[in-house]
Design a protein around this motif. Structure first.
Motif, PDB file in Angstrom:
ATOM      1  N   ASN A 312      33.559 -38.017   1.992  1.00 57.60           N
ATOM      2  CA  ASN A 312      33.180 -37.192   1.801  1.00 57.60           C
ATOM      3  C   ASN A 312      31.908 -36.155   1.474  1.00 57.60           C
ATOM      4  O   ASN A 312      30.887 -37.179   1.365  1.00 57.60           O
ATOM      5  CB  ASN A 312      33.785 -36.694   0.280  1.00 57.60           C
ATOM      6  N   ARG A 313      31.313 -35.210   1.962  1.00 60.61           N
ATOM      7  CA  ARG A 313      29.638 -34.706   2.758  1.00 60.61           C
ATOM      8  C   ARG A 313      29.214 -34.575   0.968  1.00 60.61           C
ATOM      9  O   ARG A 313      28.058 -35.106   1.229  1.00 60.61           O
ATOM     10  CB  ARG A 313      29.780 -33.524   2.702  1.00 60.61           C
ATOM     11  N   GLN A 314      30.311 -34.407  -0.122  1.00 61.31           N
ATOM     12  CA  GLN A 314      29.851 -34.118  -1.429  1.00 61.31           C
ATOM     13  C   GLN A 314      29.044 -35.671  -1.702  1.00 61.31           C
ATOM     14  O   GLN A 314      28.617 -35.082  -2.439  1.00 61.31           O
ATOM     15  CB  GLN A 314      31.209 -33.540  -2.150  1.00 61.31           C
ATOM     16  N   LEU A 315      29.830 -36.509  -1.491  1.00 61.04           N
ATOM     17  CA  LEU A 315      29.051 -37.927  -1.590  1.00 61.04           C
ATOM     18  C   LEU A 315      28.226 -38.479  -0.875  1.00 61.04           C
ATOM     19  O   LEU A 315      27.573 -39.796  -2.065  1.00 61.04           O
ATOM     20  CB  LEU A 315      30.435 -38.588  -2.254  1.00 61.04           C
ATOM     21  N   ARG A 316      27.564 -38.346   0.086  1.00 58.00           N
ATOM     22  CA  ARG A 316      27.082 -38.911   0.745  1.00 58.00           C
ATOM     23  C   ARG A 316      25.258 -39.292   0.565  1.00 58.00           C
ATOM     24  O   ARG A 316      25.114 -40.530   0.973  1.00 58.00           O
ATOM     25  CB  ARG A 316      26.838 -38.413   2.251  1.00 58.00           C
ATOM     26  N   ASP A 317      25.383 -38.991  -1.008  1.00 55.20           N
ATOM     27  CA  ASP A 317      23.376 -38.738  -1.597  1.00 55.20           C
ATOM     28  C   ASP A 317      24.238 -39.421  -2.783  1.00 55.20           C
ATOM     29  O   ASP A 317      22.752 -39.441  -3.171  1.00 55.20           O
ATOM     30  CB  ASP A 317      22.904 -37.899  -1.489  1.00 55.20           C
ATOM     31  N   VAL A 318      25.034 -39.910  -2.989  1.00 53.88           N
ATOM     32  CA  VAL A 318      24.916 -41.030  -4.274  1.00 53.88           C
ATOM     33  C   VAL A 318      24.995 -41.842  -4.012  1.00 53.88           C
ATOM     34  O   VAL A 318      25.761 -42.736  -2.999  1.00 53.88           O
ATOM     35  CB  VAL A 318      26.597 -40.925  -4.830  1.00 53.88           C
ATOM     36  N   GLU A 319      24.159 -43.106  -4.505  1.00 50.81           N
ATOM     37  CA  GLU A 319      23.765 -44.877  -4.260  1.00 50.81           C
ATOM     38  C   GLU A 319      24.841 -45.524  -5.729  1.00 50.81           C
ATOM     39  O   GLU A 319      24.192 -45.216  -6.798  1.00 50.81           O
ATOM     40  CB  GLU A 319      22.320 -44.404  -4.763  1.00 50.81           C
ATOM     41  N   LEU A 320      24.817 -46.402  -4.469  1.00 52.34           N
ATOM     42  CA  LEU A 320      26.102 -47.757  -5.529  1.00 52.34           C
ATOM     43  C   LEU A 320      25.035 -48.654  -5.350  1.00 52.34           C
ATOM     44  O   LEU A 320      24.147 -48.898  -5.211  1.00 52.34           O
ATOM     45  CB  LEU A 320      26.932 -47.705  -4.644  1.00 52.34           C
ATOM     46  N   THR A 321      25.883 -49.072  -7.261  1.00 49.99           N
ATOM     47  CA  THR A 321      24.396 -50.245  -7.396  1.00 49.99           C
ATOM     48  C   THR A 321      25.087 -52.153  -6.524  1.00 49.99           C
ATOM     49  O   THR A 321      26.716 -51.462  -5.677  1.00 49.99           O
ATOM     50  CB  THR A 321      24.517 -50.909  -8.791  1.00 49.99           C
ATOM     51  N   VAL A 322      24.587 -52.916  -6.573  1.00 53.02           N
ATOM     52  CA  VAL A 322      24.881 -54.038  -5.909  1.00 53.02           C
ATOM     53  C   VAL A 322      26.142 -54.283  -6.443  1.00 53.02           C
ATOM     54  O   VAL A 322      27.316 -55.174  -5.737  1.00 53.02           O
ATOM     55  CB  VAL A 322      24.188 -55.553  -5.975  1.00 53.02           C
ATOM     56  N   ASP A 323      26.799 -54.187  -7.703  1.00 55.19           N
ATOM     57  CA  ASP A 323      27.423 -54.969  -7.835  1.00 55.19           C
ATOM     58  C   ASP A 323      28.828 -53.497  -7.455  1.00 55.19           C
ATOM     59  O   ASP A 323      30.523 -53.697  -7.771  1.00 55.19           O
ATOM     60  CB  ASP A 323      27.495 -54.878  -9.200  1.00 55.19           C
ATOM     61  N   ASP A 324      28.268 -52.467  -7.744  1.00 50.70           N
ATOM     62  CA  ASP A 324      29.642 -51.432  -7.208  1.00 50.70           C
ATOM     63  C   ASP A 324      29.622 -51.615  -5.850  1.00 50.70           C
ATOM     64  O   ASP A 324      31.049 -51.375  -4.711  1.00 50.70           O
ATOM     65  CB  ASP A 324      29.196 -49.916  -6.836  1.00 50.70           C
ATOM     66  N   MET A 325      29.059 -51.886  -4.545  1.00 51.92           N
ATOM     67  CA  MET A 325      29.025 -52.472  -3.444  1.00 51.92           C
ATOM     68  C   MET A 325      29.698 -53.361  -3.416  1.00 51.92           C
ATOM     69  O   MET A 325      31.248 -53.820  -2.380  1.00 51.92           O
ATOM     70  CB  MET A 325      27.614 -52.776  -2.201  1.00 51.92           C
ATOM     71  N   ALA A 326      30.216 -54.198  -4.432  1.00 47.97           N
ATOM     72  CA  ALA A 326      30.727 -55.713  -4.537  1.00 47.97           C
ATOM     73  C   ALA A 326      32.607 -55.480  -4.376  1.00 47.97           C
ATOM     74  O   ALA A 326      33.290 -55.845  -3.676  1.00 47.97           O
ATOM     75  CB  ALA A 326      30.171 -56.864  -5.193  1.00 47.97           C
ATOM     76  N   PHE A 327      32.722 -54.503  -5.484  1.00 49.99           N
ATOM     77  CA  PHE A 327      33.715 -52.979  -5.762  1.00 49.99           C
ATOM     78  C   PHE A 327      34.305 -53.245  -4.370  1.00 49.99           C
ATOM     79  O   PHE A 327      35.775 -53.282  -4.427  1.00 49.99           O
ATOM     80  CB  PHE A 327      33.944 -53.281  -6.895  1.00 49.99           C
ATOM     81  N   VAL A 328      34.119 -51.997  -4.258  1.00 44.96           N
ATOM     82  CA  VAL A 328      34.128 -51.352  -3.186  1.00 44.96           C
ATOM     83  C   VAL A 328      34.791 -52.466  -2.271  1.00 44.96           C
ATOM     84  O   VAL A 328      35.236 -52.500  -0.886  1.00 44.96           O
ATOM     85  CB  VAL A 328      32.976 -50.290  -2.396  1.00 44.96           C
ATOM     86  N   ASN A 329      33.847 -53.660  -1.685  1.00 41.71           N
ATOM     87  CA  ASN A 329      34.229 -54.869  -0.167  1.00 41.71           C
ATOM     88  C   ASN A 329      35.368 -55.724  -0.968  1.00 41.71           C
ATOM     89  O   ASN A 329      35.181 -56.578   0.172  1.00 41.71           O
ATOM     90  CB  ASN A 329      32.995 -55.219   0.228  1.00 41.71           C
ATOM     91  N   GLY A 330      36.109 -56.010  -1.876  1.00 43.71           N
ATOM     92  CA  GLY A 330      37.044 -55.911  -2.509  1.00 43.71           C
ATOM     93  C   GLY A 330      36.074 -57.601  -3.066  1.00 43.71           C
ATOM     94  O   GLY A 330      36.420 -58.640  -2.564  1.00 43.71           O
ATOM     95  N   ARG A 331      34.480 -57.410  -2.904  1.00 46.24           N
ATOM     96  CA  ARG A 331      34.138 -58.904  -3.082  1.00 46.24           C
ATOM     97  C   ARG A 331      34.069 -59.218  -4.932  1.00 46.24           C
ATOM     98  O   ARG A 331      33.672 -60.359  -5.227  1.00 46.24           O
ATOM     99  CB  ARG A 331      33.394 -59.081  -2.299  1.00 46.24           C
TER     100      ARG A 331
END
Length: 331
Positions: A312-331
């Motif tokens: 969503n447009r409201q969220l596109r400038d929020v940065e994720l940590t490495v741990d966040d990205m690992a969770f988002v990617n299922g790893r």
């Protein structure tokens, strides 16, 4: 005593699809931007590992919007990847709730196809499973009575529409390609003027995972699909594996569910995961077999996926940590 040799045929593509990845990312990004709690209507995707992981981060899952406390109505509520009827965002607006729609873009495309059929004067035939959230959401895009649900070839054989010459069909995105083709063929045989959607409704991820499982299944003593019992696309993969030649196929949510006494001595294991199942659980199951067998993993890949859906447009400038990205990617 040395362990028996075992070949694990690991299917690719498997696991998270772009729509699931986007939906999970929306919840994580909303927590980053707005803080906890972030409410989610229904399971964001059909996987308890994912749901429990999001709960640990501050998400609260509700079945209906009236469960959100008045004092938290300034917090966002996220609609699941399966899509919702039009009545749900309307209800959210009546309650002055701020909502973020995580409906998979491919599900939204089916909604638009169904609405186009109706706008052009066609009665909509939806091929899908009764009670599935995606089916409820798709039927809820149109007025009551504008959609007829067909689940099986037998349903298609019995179906008696009011106007047989003005029908258009769409399908749930997570169905078995082979079963759906049989239902469509029966409908087309009975109603030659049946209009197809402008693009295939079954999503690329569903098709790709079924093709990979079908290619790997012949000769497998056992085929394991990682997924939840309420995940339509995961259950279809079990059916595909059996149909394609696996001696047996089972659906497993976590490695702890494996009954190795019942599994016994096998030489070839097929392994895949439904579109809402994280890779961390696939690895967990591989390690469980490695502890009991002299296991060799071979990649059985039939396609490469590189799709990506914007949040969503409201969220596109929020940065994720490495741990966040690992969770988002299922790893």
């Amino acid at each position: 005593m040395t362990n028996s040799p075992l070949t694990i045929l690991l299917c690719g593509p498997r696991g998270f699809c772009a729509g699931v990845d986007r939906a999970i990312q929306i919840v994580v990004l909303a927590l980053k931007r707005y803080g906890a709690p972030v409410y989610v209507r229904h399971e964001i995707v059909h996987n308890r590992y994912v749901v429990e992981g999001l709960e640990a981060k501050g998400a609260i899952f509700v079945e209906e919007l009236d469960e959100i406390p008045v004092e938290h109505r300034q917090q966002p509520v996220v609609f699941s990847a399966h899509g919702v009827p039009k009545s749900v965002p309307a209800d959210a607006e009546t309650r002055n709730l701020f909502y973020l729609d995580a409906t998979c873009p491919l599900v939204s495309k089916v909604h638009k196809q169904a609405m186009r059929h109706e706008r052009l004067g066609r009665h909509v035939v939806l091929i899908g499973h009764a009670g599935h959230p995606e089916v409820i959401g798709t039927m809820g895009q149109l007025p009551e009575g504008a959609v007829s649900l067909i689940e099986t070839v037998e349903d298609a054989e019995r179906y008696e529409p009011a106007d047989p010459d003005n029908l258009g069909f769409v399908t749930q995105t997570t169905l078995s390609v082979q079963d759906t083709a049989a239902v469509i063929a029966k409908l087309q045989e009975r109603f030659p003027n049946l209009t197809a959607p402008s693009a295939d409704s079954i999503c690329y991820a569903t098709t790709n995972r079924q093709e990979a499982v079908s290619a790997a299944a012949p000769g497998c003593d056992l085929f394991i699909i990682v997924g939840a019992p309420n995940s339509s696309n995961s259950r279809r993969l079990v059916e595909v594996a059996k149909r394609a030649g696996a001696k047996d196929a089972i659906l497993v949510q976590r490695a702890a569910e494996l009954d190795f006494d019942a599994i016994g001595e096998i030489r070839t294991l097929g392994l895949s995961a439904g579109a809402s199942a994280p890779e961390v659980v696939v690895n967990e199951i591989i390690e469980a077999f490695r502890a009991r067998f002299d296991a060799t993993v071979e990649l059985a890949e039939t396609a490469i996926e590189n799709e990506h859906f914007l949040v969503n447009r409201q969220l596109r400038d929020v940065e994720l940590t490495v741990d966040d990205m690992a969770f988002v990617n299922g790893r």
